[in-house]
Write a protein that holds these residues in place. Structure first.
Motif, PDB file in Angstrom:
ATOM      1  N   VAL A  70       0.850  -1.205   0.000  1.00 18.37           N
ATOM      2  CA  VAL A  70       0.000   0.000   0.000  1.00 18.37           C
ATOM      3  C   VAL A  70       0.883   1.252   0.000  1.00 18.37           C
ATOM      4  CG1 VAL A  70      -1.703   1.306   1.340  1.00 18.37           C
ATOM      5  CG2 VAL A  70      -1.957  -1.159   1.089  1.00 18.37           C
ATOM      6  N   TYR A  71       1.961   1.196   0.766  1.00 21.53           N
ATOM      7  CA  TYR A  71       2.910   2.322   0.804  1.00 21.53           C
ATOM      8  C   TYR A  71       3.412   2.634  -0.606  1.00 21.53           C
ATOM      9  CZ  TYR A  71       6.957   5.074   2.407  1.00 21.53           C
ATOM     10  OH  TYR A  71       7.867   6.072   2.625  1.00 21.53           O
ATOM     11  N   LEU A  72       3.885   1.584  -1.298  1.00 19.75           N
ATOM     12  CA  LEU A  72       4.458   1.799  -2.632  1.00 19.75           C
ATOM     13  C   LEU A  72       3.386   2.244  -3.635  1.00 19.75           C
ATOM     14  CD1 LEU A  72       6.919  -1.218  -2.723  1.00 19.75           C
ATOM     15  CD2 LEU A  72       7.470   1.203  -2.400  1.00 19.75           C
ATOM     16  N   LEU A  73       2.162   1.716  -3.492  1.00 19.95           N
ATOM     17  CA  LEU A  73       1.081   2.106  -4.411  1.00 19.95           C
ATOM     18  C   LEU A  73       0.674   3.558  -4.219  1.00 19.95           C
ATOM     19  CD1 LEU A  73      -1.404  -0.915  -4.312  1.00 19.95           C
ATOM     20  CD2 LEU A  73      -0.101  -0.104  -6.285  1.00 19.95           C
ATOM     21  N   LEU A  74       0.558   3.985  -2.938  1.00 23.50           N
ATOM     22  CA  LEU A  74       0.006   5.309  -2.649  1.00 23.50           C
ATOM     23  C   LEU A  74       1.049   6.414  -2.644  1.00 23.50           C
ATOM     24  CD1 LEU A  74      -2.625   4.605   0.160  1.00 23.50           C
ATOM     25  CD2 LEU A  74      -2.932   4.670  -2.302  1.00 23.50           C
ATOM     26  N   SER A  75       2.326   6.033  -2.646  1.00 23.55           N
ATOM     27  CA  SER A  75       3.379   7.049  -2.652  1.00 23.55           C
ATOM     28  C   SER A  75       3.204   7.975  -3.851  1.00 23.55           C
ATOM     29  CB  SER A  75       4.737   6.364  -2.720  1.00 23.55           C
ATOM     30  OG  SER A  75       5.719   7.300  -3.084  1.00 23.55           O
ATOM     31  N   SER A  90       5.294   8.777  -5.774  1.00 22.82           N
ATOM     32  CA  SER A  90       6.038   8.214  -6.903  1.00 22.82           C
ATOM     33  C   SER A  90       5.467   6.858  -7.323  1.00 22.82           C
ATOM     34  CB  SER A  90       7.508   8.031  -6.514  1.00 22.82           C
ATOM     35  OG  SER A  90       8.014   9.211  -5.965  1.00 22.82           O
ATOM     36  N   GLY A  91       4.374   6.423  -6.673  1.00 26.79           N
ATOM     37  CA  GLY A  91       3.805   5.114  -6.970  1.00 26.79           C
ATOM     38  C   GLY A  91       2.728   5.189  -8.038  1.00 26.79           C
ATOM     39  N   PRO A  92       2.271   4.018  -8.526  1.00 29.03           N
ATOM     40  CA  PRO A  92       1.315   3.992  -9.642  1.00 29.03           C
ATOM     41  C   PRO A  92      -0.016   4.675  -9.332  1.00 29.03           C
ATOM     42  CG  PRO A  92       1.663   1.794  -8.718  1.00 29.03           C
ATOM     43  CD  PRO A  92       2.703   2.682  -8.110  1.00 29.03           C
ATOM     44  N   LEU A  93      -0.519   4.549  -8.096  1.00 28.74           N
ATOM     45  CA  LEU A  93      -1.803   5.196  -7.783  1.00 28.74           C
ATOM     46  C   LEU A  93      -1.611   6.621  -7.264  1.00 28.74           C
ATOM     47  CD1 LEU A  93      -3.865   2.323  -6.091  1.00 28.74           C
ATOM     48  CD2 LEU A  93      -4.218   3.380  -8.321  1.00 28.74           C
ATOM     49  N   GLY A  94      -0.618   6.794  -6.384  1.00 30.97           N
ATOM     50  CA  GLY A  94      -0.390   8.112  -5.790  1.00 30.97           C
ATOM     51  C   GLY A  94      -0.062   9.166  -6.829  1.00 30.97           C
ATOM     52  N   SER A  95       0.650   8.745  -7.896  1.00 31.43           N
ATOM     53  CA  SER A  95       1.069   9.731  -8.898  1.00 31.43           C
ATOM     54  C   SER A  95      -0.097  10.183  -9.777  1.00 31.43           C
ATOM     55  CB  SER A  95       2.181   9.144  -9.776  1.00 31.43           C
ATOM     56  OG  SER A  95       1.743   7.941 -10.363  1.00 31.43           O
ATOM     57  N   LEU A  96      -1.247   9.459  -9.726  1.00 33.29           N
ATOM     58  CA  LEU A  96      -2.424   9.906 -10.480  1.00 33.29           C
ATOM     59  C   LEU A  96      -2.940  11.234  -9.921  1.00 33.29           C
ATOM     60  CD1 LEU A  96      -4.464   6.577 -10.762  1.00 33.29           C
ATOM     61  CD2 LEU A  96      -3.015   7.627 -12.502  1.00 33.29           C
ATOM     62  N   ASN A  97      -2.732  11.404  -8.598  1.00 34.26           N
ATOM     63  CA  ASN A  97      -3.138  12.635  -7.928  1.00 34.26           C
ATOM     64  C   ASN A  97      -4.623  12.941  -8.126  1.00 34.26           C
ATOM     65  OD1 ASN A  97      -2.492  14.750  -6.233  1.00 34.26           O
ATOM     66  ND2 ASN A  97      -2.234  16.174  -7.956  1.00 34.26           N
ATOM     67  N   VAL A  98      -5.475  11.945  -7.898  1.00 33.37           N
ATOM     68  CA  VAL A  98      -6.920  12.160  -7.985  1.00 33.37           C
ATOM     69  C   VAL A  98      -7.524  12.011  -6.588  1.00 33.37           C
ATOM     70  CG1 VAL A  98      -7.244  11.508 -10.385  1.00 33.37           C
ATOM     71  CG2 VAL A  98      -7.188   9.734  -8.630  1.00 33.37           C
TER      72      VAL A  98
END
Lengths: 283, 247
Positions: B93-98, B100-108
């Motif tokens: 979850v940390y890596l996804l939401l960071s 720099s991560g795939p989900l966090g970088s969407l910034n939605v």
């Protein structure tokens, strides 16, 4: 029965309802070391900044290495750490901008009062470390990539010793300063500590200062000085960081007024940190 | 007070006694900081539980009823999920939401940021929904299979029959939710990683216990530990009472 289920559901729903964010002020995420947070310095300084800029500073207290890693992923807005080489690398990689000196304190060598390795009276930390290795006396290392561990590694290098974690006397813990001090106290081990954390926990430890004197002025080894720096996370590389507020934070932290407050933060009558910003030195 | 080598055992006993006294005082005075930590714990785990019940109960019921190719694989994955190390969930979850991560970088807006209660809820949902689904599946399978067939032959729709079976298995379903609660209220590794243990914001009972132990404030740590024990005790009492009413 249906009513009972409805009740359970209502409780869960009301709990969920409470989870809605209530805070209006802007957030600033500060990744910093356990020493600034655990010593109580930030609790002492920050209310002034939060009131001035109507913001909420959220502190993530980890080791220097992890704090810089959080910044390098763009998950913090500003970092306050103590490892000049790693700070420089953080700026060089483009992750950080506007690095400033903030303050310093010093490291001390603490250990059991009985001092089985006979390090009392050593002139330098390297000499004391050599005696510990010679006696194979227990030594606790942070082992968490913190600024303190970097300093410890540099001292072992200066002493010409490569400590082996499998040797039975060198313990690499991977823990914060507080944990490491508690471990050393329980185990009768030596450890390198920042003076601030040691002083704030002194009453809970059966450890004495064996090198470093009672105050920073009495520390015989200049290599034990511990400078803290603040760096903003680069908005060019991490567009979502709150750069403007981070810059205001840095300006405020290095201002003469805040620097004066750092000097006023004392434990047992002595300051834990000494101001060191450019503005302070030029005042 | 410095604990000497010879007095250490005595000191440890004092420490526990002081902790118990302080715990009683903190509870009696409803200490605002402690109450806030308890509130964050309940809010995060309560919200997570709501989501994992919404995912886990239908999933468990579906797996309990249906026969399809690959069902065994799904069940095996579910059982793996039930025993998944929470700290590994925290890492992912940390890596996804960071940022720099795939989900966090969407910034939605619907992706919670790292170091918020939202991130902790995401981690806790992932930790608890396999438990809810697994226990629900077991409960549904425990209901006489002829009930469902009879209801359908009597003209009930698929949906009505499913609800009737779930009602029959209600105790097991509630146990599944309480088991999910137990698994997340006492979890420390994942919430420490994704929440960051921020005072007044993402600090929960378990991470506060770690911090106060690290600071050497054993009395406060014991006080918080007692509150955590009390919470899991109460949830078990609730479970037993429900069992008494429905059995």
């Amino acid at each position: 029965m249906t009513r009972r289920l409805a009740l359970v559901l209502a409780v869960v729903l009301s709990l969920a309802g409470c989870a809605a964010p209530t805070s209006a002020p802007q957030k600033l995420i500060l990744a910093t070391t356990t020493s600034t947070a655990d010593s109580g310095l930030l609790d002492f300084l920050l209310p002034d900044f939060e009131a001035k800029y109507n913001c909420d500073v959220q502190i993530i207290a980890v080791g220097t290495g992890q704090a810089l890693a959080i910044g390098a992923k763009g998950d913090a807005d500003v970092v306050l750490v103590h490892d000049p080489d790693k700070e420089a690398a953080f700026v060089a990689s483009g992750d950080g901008v506007n690095r400033q000196h903030v303050m310093y304190n010093d490291f001390i060598l603490v250990g059991p009062v009985s001092d089985p390795a006979g390090v009392r009276g050593s002139a330098t930390a390297a000499e004391a470390f050599a005696r510990i290795a010679q006696a194979k006396a227990p030594f606790a290392s942070r082992g968490d990539g913190s600024g303190t561990e970097t300093k410890e590694k540099a001292i072992w290098q200066a002493a010409g010793i490569v400590p082996d974690p499998r040797s039975g006397w060198y313990f690499s813990l991977g823990q914060g300063m507080g944990d490491t001090l508690l471990f050393a106290s329980e185990k009768g081990a030596y450890t390198l500590a920042d003076r601030g954390t040691y002083l704030s926990m002194r009453d809970k430890l059966s450890l004495a200062i064996l090198l470093g004197g009672d105050t920073l002025d009495q520390n015989p080894d200049p290599a034990l000085r511990n400078p803290y720096g603040v760096v903003a996370v680069n908005p060019a590389k991490h567009p979502n960081v709150r750069y403007d507020l981070a810059m205001k934070f840095i300006e405020w932290l290095t201002s003469v007024e805040t620097q004066q407050r750092i000097l006023q933060f004392t434990v047992g009558g002595q300051p834990l940190f000494y101001p060191d910003s450019a503005a302070w030195k030029a005042r | 007070m410095l604990c000497g080598e010879s007095k250490r055992r005595r000191c440890a006993i004092n420490e526990i006694w002081e902790g118990l006294k302080q715990a009683a005082l903190l509870l009696w005075h409803l200490d605002p900081e402690v109450m806030h930590i308890v509130g964050v714990s309940l809010r995060v785990s309560g919200t997570a539980l709501l989501f994992s019940a919404a995912i886990g109960i239908p999933l468990g019921a579906w797996l309990g009823f249906s026969r399809f190719v690959g069902r065994r694989l799904v069940v095996a994955l579910l059982y793996t999920g039930m025993g998944f190390p929470p700290v590994v969930v925290g890492l992912f979850v940390y890596l996804l939401l960071s940022q720099s991560g795939p989900l966090g970088s969407l910034n939605v807006a619907w992706v919670p940021r790292l170091f918020t209660v939202g991130a902790m809820v995401v981690a806790q949902v992932i930790i608890s929904f396999p438990l809810v689904a697994g226990f629900t599946m077991a409960a549904v399978k425990g209901v006489d299979p002829s009930l469902r067939q009879q209801l359908i032959s009597l003209g009930a729709t698929e949906w009505q029959a499913t609800l009737a079976v779930l009602r029959e298995a209600r105790f097991g379903v509630i146990v599944s939710v309480i088991a999910g609660f137990g698994s997340i209220i006492s979890e420390v590794g994942a919430v420490m990683l994704v929440g960051g243990n921020i005072e007044g914001s993402t600090r929960v009972l378990t991470t506060a216990i770690v911090l106060e132990t690290r600071r050497g404030n054993f009395s406060l740590a014991i006080a918080l530990a007692l509150i955590l024990l009390l919470l899991s005790f109460l949830s078990n009492i609730l479970m037993l009472r429900l069992q008494g009413k429905t059995a």
